[in-house]
Design a protein around this motif. Structure first.
Motif, PDB file in Angstrom:
ATOM      1  N   UNK A   1       7.009  -2.908  28.199  1.00  0.00           N
ATOM      2  CA  UNK A   1       5.749  -2.458  27.145  1.00  0.00           C
ATOM      3  C   UNK A   1       4.332  -2.220  27.977  1.00  0.00           C
ATOM      4  N   UNK A   2       4.290  -3.359  29.120  1.00  0.00           N
ATOM      5  CA  UNK A   2       2.941  -3.036  29.586  1.00  0.00           C
ATOM      6  C   UNK A   2       2.906  -1.753  30.422  1.00  0.00           C
ATOM      7  N   UNK A   3       3.988  -1.175  30.865  1.00  0.00           N
ATOM      8  CA  UNK A   3       3.892  -0.011  31.736  1.00  0.00           C
ATOM      9  C   UNK A   3       3.834   1.025  30.893  1.00  0.00           C
ATOM     10  N   UNK A   4       4.327   1.096  29.496  1.00  0.00           N
ATOM     11  CA  UNK A   4       4.059   2.225  28.637  1.00  0.00           C
ATOM     12  C   UNK A   4       2.632   2.199  28.179  1.00  0.00           C
ATOM     13  N   UNK A   5       2.175   1.080  28.284  1.00  0.00           N
ATOM     14  CA  UNK A   5       0.506   0.941  27.797  1.00  0.00           C
ATOM     15  C   UNK A   5      -0.263   1.472  28.738  1.00  0.00           C
TER      16      UNK A   5
ATOM     17  N   UNK B   1      14.466   0.747  22.059  1.00  0.00           N
ATOM     18  CA  UNK B   1      15.076   1.745  23.165  1.00  0.00           C
ATOM     19  C   UNK B   1      14.247   2.616  23.591  1.00  0.00           C
ATOM     20  N   UNK B   2      13.473   3.042  22.609  1.00  0.00           N
ATOM     21  CA  UNK B   2      12.245   4.226  22.929  1.00  0.00           C
ATOM     22  C   UNK B   2      11.253   3.572  23.999  1.00  0.00           C
ATOM     23  N   UNK B   3      10.850   2.354  23.781  1.00  0.00           N
ATOM     24  CA  UNK B   3       9.954   1.699  24.607  1.00  0.00           C
ATOM     25  C   UNK B   3      10.363   1.760  25.913  1.00  0.00           C
ATOM     26  N   UNK B   4      11.845   1.161  26.040  1.00  0.00           N
ATOM     27  CA  UNK B   4      12.265   1.221  27.524  1.00  0.00           C
ATOM     28  C   UNK B   4      12.407   2.553  28.099  1.00  0.00           C
ATOM     29  N   UNK B   5      12.749   3.466  27.345  1.00  0.00           N
ATOM     30  CA  UNK B   5      12.910   4.956  27.968  1.00  0.00           C
ATOM     31  C   UNK B   5      11.424   5.347  28.439  1.00  0.00           C
ATOM     32  N   UNK B   6      10.410   5.206  27.652  1.00  0.00           N
ATOM     33  CA  UNK B   6       8.997   5.475  27.760  1.00  0.00           C
ATOM     34  C   UNK B   6       8.597   4.865  29.311  1.00  0.00           C
ATOM     35  N   UNK B   7       8.987   3.889  29.504  1.00  0.00           N
ATOM     36  CA  UNK B   7       8.537   2.998  30.524  1.00  0.00           C
ATOM     37  C   UNK B   7       8.753   3.745  31.939  1.00  0.00           C
ATOM     38  N   UNK B   8       9.861   4.284  32.042  1.00  0.00           N
ATOM     39  CA  UNK B   8      10.408   5.106  33.024  1.00  0.00           C
ATOM     40  C   UNK B   8      10.991   4.026  34.289  1.00  0.00           C
ATOM     41  N   UNK B   9      11.002   2.739  33.874  1.00  0.00           N
ATOM     42  CA  UNK B   9      11.604   1.600  34.772  1.00  0.00           C
ATOM     43  C   UNK B   9      13.067   1.712  34.563  1.00  0.00           C
ATOM     44  N   UNK B  10      13.932   2.451  35.235  1.00  0.00           N
ATOM     45  CA  UNK B  10      15.366   2.590  34.964  1.00  0.00           C
ATOM     46  C   UNK B  10      15.993   1.380  35.219  1.00  0.00           C
ATOM     47  N   UNK B  11      15.592   0.863  36.267  1.00  0.00           N
ATOM     48  CA  UNK B  11      16.490  -0.523  36.761  1.00  0.00           C
ATOM     49  C   UNK B  11      16.313  -1.557  35.405  1.00  0.00           C
ATOM     50  N   UNK B  12      15.029  -1.680  35.142  1.00  0.00           N
ATOM     51  CA  UNK B  12      14.777  -2.913  34.215  1.00  0.00           C
ATOM     52  C   UNK B  12      15.407  -2.311  32.752  1.00  0.00           C
ATOM     53  N   UNK B  13      15.224  -1.038  32.487  1.00  0.00           N
ATOM     54  CA  UNK B  13      15.770  -0.702  31.119  1.00  0.00           C
ATOM     55  C   UNK B  13      17.470  -0.683  31.167  1.00  0.00           C
TER      56      UNK B  13
ATOM     57  N   UNK C   1       0.416  -1.507  18.877  1.00  0.00           N
ATOM     58  CA  UNK C   1      -1.236  -1.332  18.996  1.00  0.00           C
ATOM     59  C   UNK C   1      -1.743  -1.589  20.229  1.00  0.00           C
ATOM     60  N   UNK C   2      -1.162  -2.523  20.902  1.00  0.00           N
ATOM     61  CA  UNK C   2      -1.614  -2.952  22.346  1.00  0.00           C
ATOM     62  C   UNK C   2      -1.106  -1.724  23.256  1.00  0.00           C
TER      63      UNK C   2
ATOM     64  N   UNK D   1      -3.708  -1.381  26.521  1.00  0.00           N
ATOM     65  CA  UNK D   1      -3.954  -2.642  26.903  1.00  0.00           C
ATOM     66  C   UNK D   1      -2.742  -3.276  27.427  1.00  0.00           C
ATOM     67  N   UNK D   2      -2.417  -3.135  28.781  1.00  0.00           N
ATOM     68  CA  UNK D   2      -1.071  -3.781  29.355  1.00  0.00           C
ATOM     69  C   UNK D   2      -0.911  -4.981  29.242  1.00  0.00           C
ATOM     70  N   UNK D   3      -1.796  -5.789  29.373  1.00  0.00           N
ATOM     71  CA  UNK D   3      -1.610  -7.279  29.172  1.00  0.00           C
ATOM     72  C   UNK D   3      -1.243  -7.755  27.775  1.00  0.00           C
ATOM     73  N   UNK D   4      -1.789  -7.259  27.064  1.00  0.00           N
ATOM     74  CA  UNK D   4      -1.457  -7.372  25.457  1.00  0.00           C
ATOM     75  C   UNK D   4      -0.287  -7.013  24.974  1.00  0.00           C
ATOM     76  N   UNK D   5       0.325  -5.805  25.501  1.00  0.00           N
ATOM     77  CA  UNK D   5       1.459  -5.166  25.398  1.00  0.00           C
ATOM     78  C   UNK D   5       2.494  -6.044  25.771  1.00  0.00           C
TER      79      UNK D   5
END
Length: 251
Positions: free
Chosen positions: A125-129, A166-178, A215-216, A221-225
């Motif tokens: 979530x922080x990466x997507x933010x 799932x869409x948040x995971x995909x948006x992060x581009x972090x394939x291993x974490x996802x 919202x974050x 706001x990566x920290x808030x997310x």
């Protein structure tokens, strides 16, 4: 002589052999996961397993090979097949993970799953933010809108909730974490213990938590997310977690 694939031959077909092997494999995994055969102990000899399960040596050898691939055992030439320590198991393997959850009497496994999920999804979530595109934000927004719209349809709301994550995971581009997070997100859904006992206000509270995450993200706001996602996952599990020793609640 009739071929084994001929229904008149009386010999098991390929599909029957596969089903028998799958049953034996599942039972061997459960014997190890439940501690019936403990860490450091040896499996019974090959012939004893054949007699126990009523199958051929070929089936037993294939099953031993499969549980070895899952990290559950090691085969020592001349000594037998020894159960390995939990730390060596591939707990992300679907069969191993499902068995762990199914026999999780203390809910300790699901407690750990929620902690790992919170950490991984918080990072994503922080990466997507921080780096997410307008298009990825819009995809997440669509699922959040569906959650708002479907508040009075619990199954549909939960599907929209899943798609948000799932869409948040995909948006992060972090394939291993996802990949890891998806395993911990989707597979426990098959367990009634993971469903637990949601309070009456579970849906509005869940929706409000997702709103804070989005919202974050939208504010960059990566920290808030990260904090909002971690609080949502851990808080949601705490709300519905059954008391120790309770496997399900009576209707």
């Amino acid at each position: 002589m009739l071929p084994a694939s001929d229904p008149r031959s009386g010999a098991p077909r390929r599909g029957q052999i596969d089903r028998i092997g799958s049953r034996v494999l599942e039972e061997l995994v459960e014997l190890i996961v439940t501690g019936s055969i403990a860490d450091g102990e040896y499996l019974p000899p090959e012939q004893a397993l054949c007699d126990e399960f009523g199958v051929s040596r070929t089936v037993i050898r294939e099953c031993i090979k499969r549980i070895q691939e899952k990290g559950l055992v090691e085969v020592a030439q001349g000594r037998g097949t020894r159960v390995r320590h939990f730390n060596d198991w591939n707990v992300l393997d679907p069969l191993v993970f499902d068995s762990l959850v199914r026999h999780d009497e203390s809910l300790g496994v699901l407690d750990e799953v929620s902690v790992v999920r919170a950490a991984l999804e918080g990072v994503m979530a922080s990466e997507v933010a921080a780096t997410g595109s307008a298009e990825s934000h819009e995809q997440i927004r669509v699922h959040l809108h569906d959650m708002r719209r479907l508040q009075h349809d619990n199954p549909a709301f939960l599907r929209a909730d899943m798609q948000f994550h799932l869409s948040m995971m995909s948006a992060s581009k972090n394939r291993i974490a996802a990949t890891i997070a998806r395993s911990f997100f989707v597979r426990p859904l098959q367990s009634a213990r993971w469903d637990g006992n949601n309070p009456a206000d579970a849906i509005p509270r869940t929706l409000a938590e997702h709103e804070r995450v989005f919202e974050a993200i939208e504010a960059g706001n990566a920290v808030a997310a990260r904090v909002a996602m971690e609080e949502h996952i851990l808080g949601s599990w705490r709300r519905r977690r059954l008391p120790d020793g309770v496997h399900h609640l009576s209707p």
